[in-house]
Design an enzyme around this catalytic site. Structure first.
Site, PDB file in Angstrom:
ATOM      1  CG  ASP A  67     -56.708  22.471 -17.061  1.00  0.00           C
ATOM      2  OD1 ASP A  67     -55.496  22.519 -17.335  1.00  0.00           O
ATOM      3  OD2 ASP A  67     -57.283  21.435 -16.688  1.00  0.00           O
ATOM      4  CG  ASN A 136     -62.664  13.452  -9.959  1.00  0.00           C
ATOM      5  OD1 ASN A 136     -61.970  13.492 -10.974  1.00  0.00           O
ATOM      6  ND2 ASN A 136     -63.037  14.546  -9.307  1.00  0.00           N
ATOM      7  CG  HIS A 138     -60.554  15.763 -13.150  1.00  0.00           C
ATOM      8  ND1 HIS A 138     -60.336  16.255 -11.877  1.00  0.00           N
ATOM      9  CD2 HIS A 138     -59.314  15.618 -13.684  1.00  0.00           C
ATOM     10  CE1 HIS A 138     -59.043  16.394 -11.683  1.00  0.00           C
ATOM     11  NE2 HIS A 138     -58.396  16.023 -12.760  1.00  0.00           N
ATOM     12  CD  GLU A 143     -63.077  18.239 -10.559  1.00  0.00           C
ATOM     13  OE1 GLU A 143     -63.026  16.999 -10.654  1.00  0.00           O
ATOM     14  OE2 GLU A 143     -62.140  18.906 -10.091  1.00  0.00           O
TER      15      GLU A 143
HETATM   16  C1  F6R Z   1     -54.270  19.107 -16.312  1.00  0.00           C
HETATM   17  C2  F6R Z   1     -55.598  18.524 -16.295  1.00  0.00           C
HETATM   18  C3  F6R Z   1     -56.002  17.422 -15.376  1.00  0.00           C
HETATM   19  C4  F6R Z   1     -54.925  16.359 -15.156  1.00  0.00           C
HETATM   20  C5  F6R Z   1     -55.399  15.319 -14.158  1.00  0.00           C
HETATM   21  C6  F6R Z   1     -54.324  14.284 -13.864  1.00  0.00           C
HETATM   22  O1  F6R Z   1     -54.159  20.114 -17.277  1.00  0.00           O
HETATM   23  O2  F6R Z   1     -56.389  18.991 -17.029  1.00  0.00           O
HETATM   24  O3  F6R Z   1     -57.164  16.819 -15.879  1.00  0.00           O
HETATM   25  O4  F6R Z   1     -54.615  15.763 -16.378  1.00  0.00           O
HETATM   26  O5  F6R Z   1     -55.763  15.941 -12.959  1.00  0.00           O
HETATM   27  O6  F6R Z   1     -53.269  14.898 -13.196  1.00  0.00           O
HETATM   28  P1  F6R Z   1     -51.915  14.127 -12.914  1.00  0.00           P
HETATM   29  O7  F6R Z   1     -51.266  13.896 -14.243  1.00  0.00           O
HETATM   30  O8  F6R Z   1     -51.092  15.078 -12.077  1.00  0.00           O
HETATM   31  O9  F6R Z   1     -52.271  12.861 -12.216  1.00  0.00           O
END
Ligand code: F6R
Length: 243
Positions: A67, A136, A138, A143
């Site tokens: 992303d 959540n 994701h 989401e």
């Molecule tokens: C990042 C992504 C997100 C993260 C998720 C966890 O490219 O796609 O899904 O993997 O938000 O983020 P952290 O590792 O910062 O807890």
């Protein structure tokens, strides 16, 4: 699903790096799907070290990130392009032309999403996709509520995600409200998936994702349907699992 429980973050990072390196060593032309966020930073550090020690060669590896924020130029200090450069790409022998992230400043975001899917297909599909997980549930920026058949698309970030990611910005107001993300189907098409999570704050969602009902309310629960998923957790993230 194979679940590996490690003592702590460092051991999780080392274990994940070894799995990625093994994949590259068995196929030097591996197409890797990569994630940003705090979770994979230690894994990237280990991969940089292994690359410098000659234990893994990125010269033929192709990467696609999950992303990118909409509206941030790739050189913006908070863009995921910049994050990947600083944490991985600037320190390994990967070819620039083999690195792919969605362009969050493309004139047509819809076209950009379609092009990204075509590029992944043209590269032969993703061999190994690395994932973190949001509080959540994701994966990527998919989401809760995102359909399982979604391909790369423009997403509105959930309030909780904006708040969680504001730690990288001066204030929550600066966090972009939209992003381009691979879809759930894009992720599920990867031949292998490596899901990483660490910390007590991820324990509850990890338990729901791995052992709860498969539902779009918990996007990561879809991984239960994938034939080749390895989950690497530290003790804290595994603490709500029935073991
Ligand atoms: C990042 C992504 C997100 C993260 C998720 C966890 O490219 O796609 O899904 O993997 O938000 O983020 P952290 O590792 O910062 O807890």
């Amino acid at each position: 699903m194979k679940i590996i429980i490690c003592k702590n973050y460092d051991e999780m990072s080392q274990t994940a790096a070894e799995i990625v390196a093994k994949q590259i060593n068995s196929n030097p032309h591996t197409v890797l799907g990569l994630a940003t966020g705090s979770t994979p930073v230690g894994m990237y550090k280990n991969l940089v070290k292994m690359n410098k020690e000659g234990k893994v060669d990125f010269s033929n590896v192709v990467t696609f990130n999950l992303d990118e924020y909409v509206g941030l130029d790739k050189d913006h200090p908070c863009s995921y392009h910049r994050f990947m450069d600083e944490n991985l790409f600037n320190h390994i022998n990967i070819k620039r032309e083999n690195i792919h992230l969605p362009n969050g400043t493309a004139p047509s975001l819809e076209e950009e999403c379609k092009t990204y899917e075509k590029m992944i297909a043209h590269a032969g599909g993703i061999d190994l996709q690395v994932l973190g997980i949001g509080h959540n549930g994701h994966i990527g920026f998919n989401e809760p509520g995102t359909p399982f058949h979604s391909l790369t698309h423009v997403v509105e970030l959930a309030q909780r995600t904006i708040e969680a990611n504001s730690r990288f910005f001066n204030s929550p107001d600066e966090v972009p409200r939209k992003a381009i993300s691979m879809g759930i189907k894009t992720i599920m098409q990867a031949r292998k998936i490596l899901l990483l999570a660490s910390g007590k704050d991820k324990a509850e969602i990890i338990s729901k994702a791995l052992h709860g009902p498969i539902t779009t309310d918990v996007p990561a629960s879809v991984l239960q349907l994938h034939p080749n998923v390895t989950v690497i957790l530290d003790e804290d993230a595994a603490s709500a699992l029935d073991r």
